[in-house]
Design a protein around this motif. Structure first.
Motif, mmCIF file in Angstrom:
data_model
loop_
_atom_site.group_PDB
_atom_site.id
_atom_site.type_symbol
_atom_site.label_atom_id
_atom_site.label_comp_id
_atom_site.label_asym_id
_atom_site.label_seq_id
_atom_site.Cartn_x
_atom_site.Cartn_y
_atom_site.Cartn_z
ATOM 1 N N UNK A 82 15.696 2.864 -46.453
ATOM 2 C CA UNK A 82 17.031 3.443 -46.309
ATOM 3 C C UNK A 82 17.927 2.562 -45.441
ATOM 4 N N UNK A 83 17.410 2.100 -44.318
ATOM 5 C CA UNK A 83 18.216 1.341 -43.355
ATOM 6 C C UNK A 83 18.446 -0.113 -43.759
ATOM 7 N N UNK A 88 16.120 -7.533 -48.945
ATOM 8 C CA UNK A 88 14.948 -8.261 -49.469
ATOM 9 C C UNK A 88 13.840 -8.372 -48.429
ATOM 10 N N UNK A 89 13.726 -7.372 -47.564
ATOM 11 C CA UNK A 89 12.634 -7.324 -46.599
ATOM 12 C C UNK A 89 11.315 -7.315 -47.371
ATOM 13 N N UNK A 90 10.410 -8.177 -47.004
ATOM 14 C CA UNK A 90 9.091 -8.232 -47.637
ATOM 15 C C UNK A 90 8.110 -7.495 -46.732
ATOM 16 N N UNK A 91 7.178 -6.753 -47.329
ATOM 17 C CA UNK A 91 6.192 -6.039 -46.518
ATOM 18 C C UNK A 91 4.854 -5.973 -47.236
ATOM 19 N N UNK A 92 3.822 -5.754 -46.455
ATOM 20 C CA UNK A 92 2.520 -5.369 -46.987
ATOM 21 C C UNK A 92 1.799 -4.548 -45.942
ATOM 22 N N UNK A 93 0.833 -3.766 -46.406
ATOM 23 C CA UNK A 93 0.067 -2.879 -45.543
ATOM 24 C C UNK A 93 -1.405 -3.203 -45.728
#
Length: 103
Positions: A82-83, A88-93
């Motif tokens: 939302x923020x 194009x923030x990349x993420x992984x968990x």
């Protein structure tokens, strides 16, 4: 920490450093702390934003790592979507099998 812990890793352009750090710090109900470091982004999907990055051949980025409960990780990702939509923030968990402090 009880339950299943996870490590959320975020990759963002350096221009988002302060805004992202401030935002994560404000999420006190989910995040108790995080670690950040500078990184050099490479690859076909990496945007080279400046002439300097094009010359260097990599993007100047930051890496943020947050260890938190798996359910809290999902909640934080929803807030980040939302923020920071469109950034194009990349993420992984990844699961965390052990986490603690050595005194």
């Amino acid at each position: 920490m009880t339950g299943q812990a996870a490590c959320l890793t975020l990759i963002a352009p350096c221009e988002l450093r302060e805004e992202l750090f401030d935002y994560i710090t404000e999420q006190t109900d989910l995040v108790t702390g995080f670690t950040a470091s500078d990184a050099a982004g490479h690859g076909a999907r990496v945007r080279l934003r400046s002439a300097a990055e094009r010359v260097k051949g990599h993007a100047d980025e930051i890496v943020v790592r947050i260890v938190l409960q798996e359910a809290d990780c999902e909640r934080l990702l929803e807030r980040l979507r939302s923020a920071f939509g469109g950034t194009k923030l990349v993420y992984w968990v990844m699961p965390v099998t052990a986490f603690g402090i050595i005194d």
